[in-house]
Design an enzyme around this catalytic site. Structure first.
Site, PDB file in Angstrom:
ATOM      1  N   ASP A 490      16.905  15.812  11.535  1.00  0.00           N
ATOM      2  CA  ASP A 490      18.044  16.525  10.968  1.00  0.00           C
ATOM      3  C   ASP A 490      19.315  15.694  10.953  1.00  0.00           C
ATOM      4  O   ASP A 490      20.277  16.031  10.269  1.00  0.00           O
ATOM      5  CB  ASP A 490      18.334  17.782  11.808  1.00  0.00           C
ATOM      6  CG  ASP A 490      17.496  18.966  11.377  1.00  0.00           C
ATOM      7  OD1 ASP A 490      17.027  18.969  10.230  1.00  0.00           O
ATOM      8  OD2 ASP A 490      17.317  19.889  12.197  1.00  0.00           O
TER       9      ASP A 490
HETATM   10  C1  GLC Z   1      15.433  20.026  16.175  1.00  0.00           C
HETATM   11  C2  GLC Z   1      15.087  20.854  14.978  1.00  0.00           C
HETATM   12  C3  GLC Z   1      13.975  20.248  14.197  1.00  0.00           C
HETATM   13  C4  GLC Z   1      14.248  18.811  13.909  1.00  0.00           C
HETATM   14  C5  GLC Z   1      14.549  18.054  15.178  1.00  0.00           C
HETATM   15  C6  GLC Z   1      14.948  16.625  14.911  1.00  0.00           C
HETATM   16  O1  GLC Z   1      14.414  20.113  17.110  1.00  0.00           O
HETATM   17  O2  GLC Z   1      14.742  22.151  15.348  1.00  0.00           O
HETATM   18  O3  GLC Z   1      13.782  20.956  13.000  1.00  0.00           O
HETATM   19  O4  GLC Z   1      13.132  18.289  13.271  1.00  0.00           O
HETATM   20  O5  GLC Z   1      15.612  18.676  15.847  1.00  0.00           O
HETATM   21  O6  GLC Z   1      16.212  16.532  14.344  1.00  0.00           O
HETATM   22  C1  GLC Z   2      21.756  19.145  15.499  1.00  0.00           C
HETATM   23  C2  GLC Z   2      20.719  18.635  16.458  1.00  0.00           C
HETATM   24  C3  GLC Z   2      19.353  18.692  15.881  1.00  0.00           C
HETATM   25  C4  GLC Z   2      19.101  20.041  15.298  1.00  0.00           C
HETATM   26  C5  GLC Z   2      20.184  20.437  14.324  1.00  0.00           C
HETATM   27  C6  GLC Z   2      19.917  21.843  13.840  1.00  0.00           C
HETATM   28  O1  GLC Z   2      21.879  18.300  14.440  1.00  0.00           O
HETATM   29  O2  GLC Z   2      20.989  17.337  16.890  1.00  0.00           O
HETATM   30  O3  GLC Z   2      18.409  18.399  16.884  1.00  0.00           O
HETATM   31  O4  GLC Z   2      17.885  20.046  14.654  1.00  0.00           O
HETATM   32  O5  GLC Z   2      21.420  20.388  14.959  1.00  0.00           O
HETATM   33  O6  GLC Z   2      20.939  22.435  13.187  1.00  0.00           O
END
Ligand code: GLC
Ligand code: GLC
Length: 819
Positions: A490
Site C-alpha cells: 500500500d
Molecule cells: C496492510 C494492508 C494490506 C497491505 C499491507 C502492505 O497489511 O492491510 O492490504 O497489503 O499492509 O502494505
Molecule cells: C498504511 C500502512 C499500511 C496499510 C495502509 C492501509 O499505509 O502502512 O500497512 O495497509 O495504511 O490504509
C-alpha cells in the site's frame, strides 16, 4: 542477553487449546476474540476491550478509549468490594489492585480469568454463545477463608452511542441524546431508538440486583475514574437513570459467603433488533422480546456450561479438518490450534477491529479478505463462498474494484476508492482456492453484480474474466503490469507525489503517469493467470485459456528481462521509468515481494532465477527475526515513492519484517525443493518459537503480528499490529501445503512435502471433500536443500505421481509417503 529478556508471561496448554497468561503485566495487552458469527467482543488479559454487532464502526455497543493512558480501560468492568478492603478486579483492571493470584486463559472463542484476593477467589468466564447476539460473563466467587465474608460484586459496562467515530467526536449532540430503560434486572440502552434506529443494547443479570446505576457520573463521581468509582468505595448504588451525558449499565450484588461457599452470577451484554413497525409496545417503551428471550435462555449455570461445550465442540470439529502430529510441539500447536484460529479471526474481522485497528477506519479489504480466504476455506467453505460473492459484488465491470467495503452495507467504500491494481487478481486466488478445496464449480455460475448494482449480475466467472483482462489491458512500457495507486504494498505509491502534510497516501494521486509498473503484479499475474486458464479450460473456454496463457508467457518473458536485476527480481519501474529495487538504487536495492511472488509463481525456475533470488533474500534481507521487506531502508522522504519512505528505517513498509510476505519466501524455497530454508523462514516469525523472547517480541506469542521492527530500527525484534494480518492465511498455506505438502488440487489431494532433515516423520489427518486421509510421511533424505520425489502408497498400493484423485478415494484412506 540482558536480564529478563527471555521472559515468558504464560504458557501454552495444548490439551485445553489455551494460552494461559500468568501475570497482568504483559508487555502489551494480549487479547482474544469472542464470537465468530455476528456478535463480537475483543477482550484483553486485563479485561479491556469492547463489543459490537457486525460492524465495529457503525454498531459499537461498548465504548473504548483510544490513546488511553494507564492501561487499556475498555467497556466492561468488574469490581469485588469487601467491607473495609480495597476493591479489586479479577482481570486486574480497572482496579489495579495487586492480586494474590492471577491467571488469564485465552481459549478458542472464550476467555477465563481466575484470580484471588484476601482468600476470595473469582472465576470469570467470557464468551459469545453460538447463534446468539450476546456476550456472557459468568462469574463465580468463592470464600476460601475460615470466616464469613461480606462483599459487593459490581458488573458494569459503558455504552458507546453506536457510531464509534461520532461517539468520540460529536459531543455537542451526543451529550444530549442518551436514553435508557430499566426493567426486571435488565438495563436497556436505547439511544437514538426514538428516531431511526431499530436496535437497542442491554445488560442484565440472572438474579435480582441489589442496586444499579445507568448514569456514569453518579456511579464514578466527578473526579474519579473507572479505577475507583465512588459508589464502589461506598459499597452503594445510586439507582440512577441516565438522560444524556454518559450512559452506563451497572448492577450491584451484596453477597455473604460462608467459609467454602460459592456464588455465581451471570451477566449478559446483548443486542436486540425489532421490525420498524413494531419498535414500541407503548409510547416510548421499547419492545424487549429478544432481550427477554436471551436473558431467559442464559439464566442457569447449566445453560451457560452447555453453550461453552458447544463452542468447544464446534472448534474441535473445525480443527479436525487438518491435524498434524510430529515431534515438534511448537509446530503442532501452531498448525493444529492457533494458526487456524487466527485464520478464523482474520476472516471475520478483515483488518477492521483489533488493538491496533480501531474498528472505526477500515472496512473489509478486497485484497485482504481474498487472501484471508486462502487460510480459511477448509474450515467453513460455505462461508468462504458467501464472502467471495460479497467481495466480487463491489467490483467494477472493467475488472478494477473498490478497495474496501463496509460489512454492514456490503457496499464499496468510496472514501478509499479504487485503483490498487493487484486487487482484481486476488479474486482469482480466492476462487481458485475455493474450488480446489471443495470441487464446487457451481460458484462460477453464481449471478454476481458489479458495483452492487441491481440488474448488473453476471456469473462469477465473468468477474474472474474481467480481473485477468484488467491486468492484461493495463501494461506499461516494459510490458509489465501497471501498478496504479499501489499494489500489495500500500505504501509504494508511484503515482502519488504528495507534498501536503497529513494527506492520505492511499487516496491521493497527483501525477498519474500511466507508466509505473509492478514486477510484483507480474508475479501474481503469472501465478493466477495459470490458475484462471485452468479454470477456464475446465469450463470449456479453450480459446480464452489459450489467450491468457499467451499473456502469461509474455509477462513471464517481460519479468525475466525487464523485471530481472541480475541477482534478484526488480520491484518496479517508477513514473519516470526508473528502476525501484535494483542494485543501481542507492537505497531500496532489493525488495521482498517480487522475490516471493515471482518465485512461487515459478518464473525462471529452469534458468536458475529462483535460486538466485532466494539466495539474495538470505544474503540481504534475512535477520534473526525474519525476512525484512527491503534493504537498505530509505533514510529520507522520496515523494516519487510515497508512503514507504515516510516511515523511519526498519518500521512498517520501510524495511521492517512485514510478516505477511515471509511465507511467500518460504513457499518460493519449496518451489526449488529447499526444505531446510523454507522451514528456517517459517520458524523465524512463528510466534510459538518466540515465546521465551516475549519481552522483545512484545505481542501475543500465540498469534502472528503484521510487522516486526528490523535490524535498522531502534527496536529490532519488537512486533506490532498483532492479529489482523494476511500472515495468518499465508502461513497456513505455507506450512500446511508447501512445507508439510498437503495440497488441495482441482481433482484431488496432492502430497508433496518439502521438509527439513530435522523433521524425521509426521502424521496428518486431513478431511477433504468428504473423505478422511490418514497420511504418514517418513523423511529418508539427508539433504537439506535438495528436491526429492515423494513416493506414495495409497491404501497399501504404490501409486504413480503425487496426486490422489478424489474419484478413487474411499471414505477413509491411508497414505504412506516417503521422501
Ligand atoms: C496492510 C494492508 C494490506 C497491505 C499491507 C502492505 O497489511 O492491510 O492490504 O497489503 O499492509 O502494505
Ligand atoms: C498504511 C500502512 C499500511 C496499510 C495502509 C492501509 O499505509 O502502512 O500497512 O495497509 O495504511 O490504509
Amino acid at each position: 542477553m540482558q536480564k529478563g529478556i527471555l521472559m515468558k508471561f504464560g504458557h501454552f496448554d495444548d490439551q485445553a487449546k489455551e494460552y494461559v497468561i500468568t501475570t497482568p503485566h504483559t508487555p502489551l495487552p494480549w487479547i482474544n476474540y469472542l464470537g465468530s458469527e455476528n456478535f463480537f467482543g475483543l477482550i484483553s488479559n486485563t479485561g479491556g476491550g469492547y463489543s459490537f454487532y457486525r460492524d465495529a464502526k457503525l454498531q459499537r455497543l461498548l465504548r473504548f478509549r483510544y490513546n488511553e493512558v494507564g492501561g487499556d480501560i475498555g467497556g466492561r468492568f468488574t469490581y469485588i468490594k469487601e467491607k473495609g478492603e480495597k476493591a479489586w478486579s479479577p482481570a486486574f483492571l480497572p482496579c489495579k489492585t495487586e492480586l494474590d493470584s492471577y491467571k488469564c486463559h485465552h481459549g478458542l472463542g472464550y476467555t477465563v480469568f481466575e484470580s484471588s484476593k484476601n482468600k476470595i477467589s473469582a472465576t470469570s468466564t467470557h464468551f459469545v454463545p453460538m447463534g446468539e447476539n450476546c456476550e456472557i460473563q459468568r462469574i463465580t466467587l468463592t470464600n476460601n477463608s475460615n470466616e464469613t465474608k461480606e462483599l459487593s460484586l459490581y458488573g458494569a459496562v459503558e455504552w458507546c452511542l453506536w457510531n464509534a467515530v461520532d461517539d468520540s467526536t460529536n459531543f455537542q449532540r451526543n451529550l444530549n441524546i442518551a436514553e435508557v430503560e430499566i426493567e426486571d434486572n435488565v438495563i436497556y440502552h436505547k439511544t437514538e431508538y426514538r428516531e431511526r434506529r431499530d436496535h437497542y443494547a442491554f445488560f442484565g443479570s440472572n438474579v435480582k440486583a441489589d442496586g444499579y446505576d445507568t448514569d456514569r457520573n453518579t456511579f464514578i463521581g466527578q473526579f474519579n475514574t473507572w479505577e475507583n468509582p465512588s459508589l464502589v468505595t461506598q459499597r452503594k448504588s445510586g439507582n440512577s437513570e441516565a438522560h444524556g451525558w454518559y450512559p452506563i449499565a451497572c448492577q450491584r450484588f451484596d453477597i455473604t459467603l460462608k467459609p467454602e461457599e460459592s456464588r455465581t452470577i451471570i451477566f449478559v451484554i446483548g443486542y436486540g433488533q425489532n421490525p420498524v413497525e413494531k419498535k414500541f409496545i407503548k409510547p416510548g417503551i421499547i419492545r424487549k422480546d429478544t432481550a427477554i428471550r436471551i436473558m431467559d435462555k442464559f439464566k442457569t449455570e447449566k445453560a451457560v456450561s452447555n453453550e461453552l461445550k458447544k463452542i468447544a465442540l464446534h472448534w474441535e470439529s473445525l480443527l479436525s479438518k487438518y491435524q498434524v502430529s510430529s515431534d515438534d510441539e511448537k509446530m503442532n500447536r501452531m498448525v493444529n490450534i492457533w494458526n487456524q484460529y487466527q485464520c478464523m479471526v482474520t476472516f471475520n474481522m478483515s483488518r477492521s477491529a483489533s488493538y491496533f485497528e480501531t474498528g472505526t477506519g477500515r472496512g473489509m479489504g478486497f485484497r485482504d479478505s481474498c487472501q484471508d480466504i486462502l487460510g480459511f476455506v477448509h474450515l467453513i467453505p460455505t462461508r468462504a463462498r458467501e464472502r467471495i460473492i460479497d467481495i466480487a459484488s463491489i467490483q467494477n465491470e472493467d475488472g478494477s474494484t473498490s478497495h474496501q467495503y463496509q460489512p454492514l452495507t456490503k457496499r464499496g467504500n468510496d472514501e478509499i476508492g479504487s485503483g490498487f491494481n493487484d486487487d482484481p487478481l486476488w479474486l482469482i486466488a480466492a476462487v481458485g482456492a475455493y474450488i480446489r478445496e471443495t470441487g464446487d464449480y457451481s460458484i462460477l455460475d453464481e449471478p454476481t453484480p458489479f458495483k452492487n448494482e441491481k440488474g448488473s449480475e453476471k456469473p462469477l466467472f465473468e468477474h474472474l474474466r474481467a480481473s485477468i483482462h484488467f491486468t492484461m489491458k493495463n501494461r506499461g512500457p516494459h510490458g509489465l503490469p501497471l501498478i496504479g495507486r499501489a499494489d500489495w504494498n500500500d505504501c509504494l505509491n508511484l503515482n502519488c507525489f504528495s507534498e501536503t502534510p497529513g494527506e492520505s497516501f492511499q487516496t491521493v494521486q497527483n501525477y498519474d503517469s500511466g507508466k509505473a509498473e509492478s514486477v510484483f503484479i507480474a508475479g501474481m499475474f503469472v501465478k493466477y493467470g495459470k490458475e484462471y486458464a485452468e479454470i477456464a479450460r475446465r469450463r470449456g473456454e479453450q480459446e480464452e485459456a489459450t489467450k491468457v496463457e499467451q499473456a502469461v508467457s509474455e509477462i513471464t518473458k517481460a519479468t525475466m528481462t525487464a523485471g530481472w536485476d541480475g541477482e534478484w527480481f526488480l520491484r518496479a519501474y517508477d513514473a519516470f521509468e526508473h528502476k525501484v529495487g535494483s542494485n543501481e538504487c542507492s537505497e531500496g536495492k532489493i525488495y521482498i515481494e517480487p522475490q516471493g511472488f515471482c518465485s512461487l509463481a515459478g518464473i525462471g525456475k529452469d534458468e536458475g532465477f529462483i535460486e538466485k533470488s532466494m539466495d539474495s533474500v538470505r544474503k540481504h534481507l534475512l535477520g534473526e527475526y525474519g525476512v525484512e521487506l527491503l534493504s537498505p531502508c530509505y533514510t529520507t522522504y522520496h515523494k516519487e515513492l510515497g508512503e514507504i519512505s515516510s516511515y523511519p528505517p526498519g518500521y512498517k513498509e520501510n524495511g521492517s519484517i512485514f510478516c505477511h510476505n515471509n511465507p511467500w519466501i518460504s513457499i518460493g524455497e519449496t518451489v526449488i525443493g529447499r526444505g531446510a530454508n523454507a522451514w528456517d523462514i517459517y520458524k523465524r516469525i512463528c510466534p510459538a518459537y518466540l515465546e521465551d523472547q516475549s519481552e522483545i517480541h512484545q505481542t501475543e506469542p500465540y498469534v502472528y503480528s503484521q510487522t516486526i521492527a528490523a535490524r535498522s530500527s531502534f527496536a529490532n525484534g519488537s512486533a506490532k499490529n498483532s492479529w489482523l494480518t494476511g500472515t495468518a492465511a499465508w502461513t497456513f498455506v505455507n506450512i500446511s501445503q508447501a512445507i508439510l505438502g498437503i495440497k488441495p488440487d482441482f481433482d484431488g489431494l496432492r502430497i508433496e512435502p518439502c521438509i527439513p532433515p530435522t523433521l524425521k516423520q509426521f502424521s496428518i489427518i486431513r478431511e477433504y471433500r468428504g473423505s478422511i486421509y490418514n497420511i504418514h510421511v517418513v523423511n529418508k533424505t539427508q539433504n537439506t536443500n535438495e528436491p526429492s520425489q515423494p513416493q506414495l502408497k495409497v491404501d497399501g498400493k504404490s501409486v504413480k505421481g503425487t496426486l490422489i484423485p478424489c474419484s478413487t478415494t474411499k471414505k477413509t484412506c491411508t497414505v504412506e509417503v516417503e521422501v
